[in-house]
Write a protein that holds these residues in place. Structure first.
Motif, PDB file in Angstrom:
ATOM      1  N   LYS A   1       0.791  -1.122  -0.103  1.00 39.50           N
ATOM      2  CA  LYS A   1       0.074  -0.132  -0.161  1.00 39.50           C
ATOM      3  C   LYS A   1       0.873   1.256   0.140  1.00 39.50           C
ATOM      4  N   THR A   2       2.143   1.035   0.155  1.00 39.36           N
ATOM      5  CA  THR A   2       3.123   2.161   0.155  1.00 39.36           C
ATOM      6  C   THR A   2       3.153   2.827  -1.228  1.00 39.36           C
ATOM      7  N   ARG A   3       3.305   4.086  -1.736  1.00 33.61           N
ATOM      8  CA  ARG A   3       3.564   4.525  -3.004  1.00 33.61           C
ATOM      9  C   ARG A   3       4.973   4.281  -3.293  1.00 33.61           C
ATOM     10  N   HIS A   4       5.336   3.721  -4.489  1.00 36.40           N
ATOM     11  CA  HIS A   4       6.813   3.514  -4.795  1.00 36.40           C
ATOM     12  C   HIS A   4       7.308   4.582  -5.837  1.00 36.40           C
ATOM     13  N   ARG A   5       8.287   5.133  -5.623  1.00 35.34           N
ATOM     14  CA  ARG A   5       8.918   6.322  -6.593  1.00 35.34           C
ATOM     15  C   ARG A   5      10.385   5.880  -6.849  1.00 35.34           C
ATOM     16  N   TYR A   6      10.699   5.939  -8.108  1.00 36.77           N
ATOM     17  CA  TYR A   6      12.163   5.834  -8.363  1.00 36.77           C
ATOM     18  C   TYR A   6      12.932   7.355  -8.587  1.00 36.77           C
ATOM     19  N   CYS A   7      14.260   7.229  -8.023  1.00 37.02           N
ATOM     20  CA  CYS A   7      14.861   8.255  -7.885  1.00 37.02           C
ATOM     21  C   CYS A   7      15.083   8.705  -9.393  1.00 37.02           C
ATOM     22  N   LEU A   8      14.589  10.123  -9.447  1.00 39.28           N
ATOM     23  CA  LEU A   8      14.490  10.904 -10.681  1.00 39.28           C
ATOM     24  C   LEU A   8      16.040  11.178 -11.050  1.00 39.28           C
ATOM     25  N   TRP A   9      16.871  11.517 -10.390  1.00 40.12           N
ATOM     26  CA  TRP A   9      18.403  11.720 -10.563  1.00 40.12           C
ATOM     27  C   TRP A   9      18.921  10.671 -11.092  1.00 40.12           C
ATOM     28  N   HIS A  10      18.960   9.452 -10.589  1.00 35.99           N
ATOM     29  CA  HIS A  10      19.471   8.376 -11.076  1.00 35.99           C
ATOM     30  C   HIS A  10      18.989   7.970 -12.691  1.00 35.99           C
TER      31      HIS A  10
ATOM     32  N   SER B   1       4.786   5.724 -14.340  1.00 35.82           N
ATOM     33  CA  SER B   1       3.816   6.030 -13.050  1.00 35.82           C
ATOM     34  C   SER B   1       4.939   6.166 -11.998  1.00 35.82           C
ATOM     35  N   PHE B   2       6.172   5.574 -12.009  1.00 38.22           N
ATOM     36  CA  PHE B   2       7.183   5.271 -10.774  1.00 38.22           C
ATOM     37  C   PHE B   2       8.005   6.459 -10.641  1.00 38.22           C
ATOM     38  N   TRP B   3       8.218   7.238 -11.874  1.00 38.63           N
ATOM     39  CA  TRP B   3       9.267   8.198 -11.883  1.00 38.63           C
ATOM     40  C   TRP B   3       9.058   9.611 -12.727  1.00 38.63           C
ATOM     41  N   VAL B   4       7.873   9.656 -13.312  1.00 37.06           N
ATOM     42  CA  VAL B   4       7.395  10.988 -14.166  1.00 37.06           C
ATOM     43  C   VAL B   4       6.791  12.073 -12.808  1.00 37.06           C
ATOM     44  N   PRO B   5       7.243  13.163 -12.511  1.00 36.43           N
ATOM     45  CA  PRO B   5       6.706  14.078 -11.717  1.00 36.43           C
ATOM     46  C   PRO B   5       5.105  14.133 -11.821  1.00 36.43           C
ATOM     47  N   ALA B   6       4.596  14.344 -13.049  1.00 38.39           N
ATOM     48  CA  ALA B   6       3.189  14.593 -13.202  1.00 38.39           C
ATOM     49  C   ALA B   6       2.148  13.377 -12.738  1.00 38.39           C
ATOM     50  N   TYR B   7       2.896  12.070 -12.474  1.00 38.44           N
ATOM     51  CA  TYR B   7       2.103  10.971 -12.174  1.00 38.44           C
ATOM     52  C   TYR B   7       2.045  10.864 -10.765  1.00 38.44           C
ATOM     53  N   LEU B   8       3.063  11.783 -10.032  1.00 34.19           N
ATOM     54  CA  LEU B   8       3.185  11.448  -8.630  1.00 34.19           C
ATOM     55  C   LEU B   8       2.814  12.536  -7.782  1.00 34.19           C
ATOM     56  N   LYS B   9       2.004  13.540  -8.436  1.00 34.79           N
ATOM     57  CA  LYS B   9       1.812  14.830  -7.581  1.00 34.79           C
ATOM     58  C   LYS B   9       0.701  14.469  -6.548  1.00 34.79           C
ATOM     59  N   SER B  10      -0.042  13.662  -6.424  1.00 39.38           N
ATOM     60  CA  SER B  10      -1.140  13.241  -5.682  1.00 39.38           C
ATOM     61  C   SER B  10      -0.861  12.733  -4.311  1.00 39.38           C
TER      62      SER B  10
ATOM     63  N   THR C   1      14.290  12.216  -4.977  1.00 39.54           N
ATOM     64  CA  THR C   1      15.462  11.466  -5.303  1.00 39.54           C
ATOM     65  C   THR C   1      16.078  10.879  -3.964  1.00 39.54           C
ATOM     66  N   THR C   2      17.017   9.970  -4.145  1.00 40.25           N
ATOM     67  CA  THR C   2      17.480   8.989  -3.046  1.00 40.25           C
ATOM     68  C   THR C   2      18.728  10.105  -2.447  1.00 40.25           C
ATOM     69  N   GLN C   3      18.905  11.299  -2.887  1.00 38.56           N
ATOM     70  CA  GLN C   3      19.671  12.085  -2.429  1.00 38.56           C
ATOM     71  C   GLN C   3      20.174  12.303  -1.041  1.00 38.56           C
ATOM     72  N   ARG C   4      18.867  12.091  -0.323  1.00 39.93           N
ATOM     73  CA  ARG C   4      19.151  12.218   1.368  1.00 39.93           C
ATOM     74  C   ARG C   4      19.784  10.939   1.714  1.00 39.93           C
ATOM     75  N   SER C   5      19.534   9.721   1.224  1.00 39.03           N
ATOM     76  CA  SER C   5      20.223   8.734   1.554  1.00 39.03           C
ATOM     77  C   SER C   5      21.770   8.963   1.200  1.00 39.03           C
ATOM     78  N   GLU C   6      22.010   9.532   0.149  1.00 42.25           N
ATOM     79  CA  GLU C   6      23.570   9.476  -0.230  1.00 42.25           C
ATOM     80  C   GLU C   6      24.265  10.685   0.280  1.00 42.25           C
ATOM     81  N   SER C   7      23.424  11.686   1.009  1.00 39.35           N
ATOM     82  CA  SER C   7      24.287  12.623   1.845  1.00 39.35           C
ATOM     83  C   SER C   7      24.337  12.093   3.399  1.00 39.35           C
ATOM     84  N   MET C   8      23.408  11.096   3.619  1.00 35.98           N
ATOM     85  CA  MET C   8      23.541  10.299   4.714  1.00 35.98           C
ATOM     86  C   MET C   8      24.940   9.614   4.562  1.00 35.98           C
ATOM     87  N   ASN C   9      25.016   8.867   3.641  1.00 42.13           N
ATOM     88  CA  ASN C   9      26.312   8.133   3.473  1.00 42.13           C
ATOM     89  C   ASN C   9      27.558   9.112   3.334  1.00 42.13           C
TER      90      ASN C   9
END
Length: 333
Positions: A110-119, A182-191, A199-207
């Motif tokens: 039930k969790t909305r899954h998104r791919y990292c757009l930067w990658h 639907s996993f990465w295009v911003p228009a499909y993820l607005k809701s 992006t997963t940049q937060r994870s990478e900054s944590m690294n």
């Protein structure tokens, strides 16, 4: 801890009391990434990272993995879910790893899954750089289709035009991206609420943050000790930001009552974001274009500066007089 048949360590997941408490407040949106190797055994460090009320990256849990297959990710996600009292995040950002995607569907259906757009965007030169017109329009047109489309239909139309214009019908990489749009295009993820992340940049900054505490020769025991030291530093930074927000008032930049309301309620970091939006209003031109019953439609033109020119953005805002409700095509409010 996950052990093999001979009692040898395979995988580890842990979250301390501070991380579990932080998840209660900030566990709505989580980024997950496994690109960081931390020890001599080559076990990827897999942090679950969120963002707090100061916009700071916070660690919600972490794993050390012996493998990156579906079975391992299923184990890790289930351990995380159990640790957080069965409360799954509302949204999660990962890379395009197939094993991760399969495990995600099993544990977090039930969790909305998104791919990292930067990658994805980083792969453009590798996948399309050999095209004769890559730097003569193709790259820019793709970026416009992806970033400037406000609705699904707009994206479909723009994407189709790019594919036809540059004769890319046979490109398998673009075809696979389109199938998973639907996993990465911003228009499909607005809701969905993403806490300002795509992006997963937060994870990478944590690294990068952990780089000051661990390295490739760190033993598992040393890693746990250093991990605690790193977390303690994170807590200090958040405590300092809390203190500053409670004891320092940032002056308003306008006479709008709504700004004063945010000044009272928000942390300093978030209030500064509101002020940037308020200053941006100066460049907006708003006009009423139609009225249907109690629904008023406004067109808002916004000018923003890019590296080489001024770009005009066109938004529609709908106001329901009866319900006192506002909706915008940007879907950020």
């Amino acid at each position: 801890m996950d052990l093999d048949d001979e009692g040898r360590l395979l995988n580890v997941f842990w979250a301390d009391a501070r991380s579990r408490a932080a998840y209660e407040y900030f566990g709505d949106v989580v980024t997950f990434d496994t690109t960081y190797l931390t020890n001599r055994y080559g076990m990827p460090f897999a942090p679950f990272v969120g963002v707090n009320h100061h916009g700071q990256s916070i660690l919600l849990g972490a794993g050390l993995l012996s493998n990156e297959d579906t079975e391992t990710f299923v184990w890790l996600f289930r351990m995380c879910l159990d640790c957080m009292n069965g409360r799954a995040p509302k949204a999660m950002i990962t890379d395009q790893d197939r094993a991760m995607k399969s495990a995600f569907a099993i544990v977090f259906p039930k969790t909305r899954h998104r791919y990292c757009l930067w990658h994805i965007m980083r792969k453009l030169p590798e996948k399309l750089g050999s095209h004769a017109q890559f730097n003569a329009g193709l790259k820019i047109d793709l970026q416009i289709a992806i970033y400037d489309s406000h609705t699904n239909n707009e994206f479909e139309e723009s994407w189709g035009q790019v594919i036809a214009k540059y004769d890319l019908h046979g490109n398998k990489w673009l075809q696979s991206l389109y199938e998973e749009r639907s996993f990465w295009v911003p228009a499909y993820l607005k809701s969905v609420f993403w806490a300002g992340m795509s992006t997963t940049q937060r994870s990478e900054s944590m690294n990068a943050f952990f780089d000051g505490y661990v390295h490739s020769d760190t033993t598992l025991k040393e890693f746990v000790d250093q991990f605690n030291n790193a977390l303690r530093k994170k807590v200090e930074l958040e405590t300092m930001a809390d203190f500053n927000s409670n004891n320092q008032t940032i002056p308003c930049v306008s006479h709008f009552n709504i700004e004063k309301q945010f000044q009272r309620l928000y942390t300093n970091a978030k209030f500064k974001e509101v002020q940037r939006e308020l200053l941006g209003l100066m460049c907006c031109n708003c006009s009423l274009v139609s009225t249907e019953g109690c629904i008023l439609k406004y067109q808002v033109l916004d000018e923003i500066s890019t590296d080489d020119h001024i770009k005009t953005l066109n938004f529609c805002v709908y106001y329901n007089e009866e319900e006192v409700e506002v909706k915008c095509t940007c879907a950020l409010f």
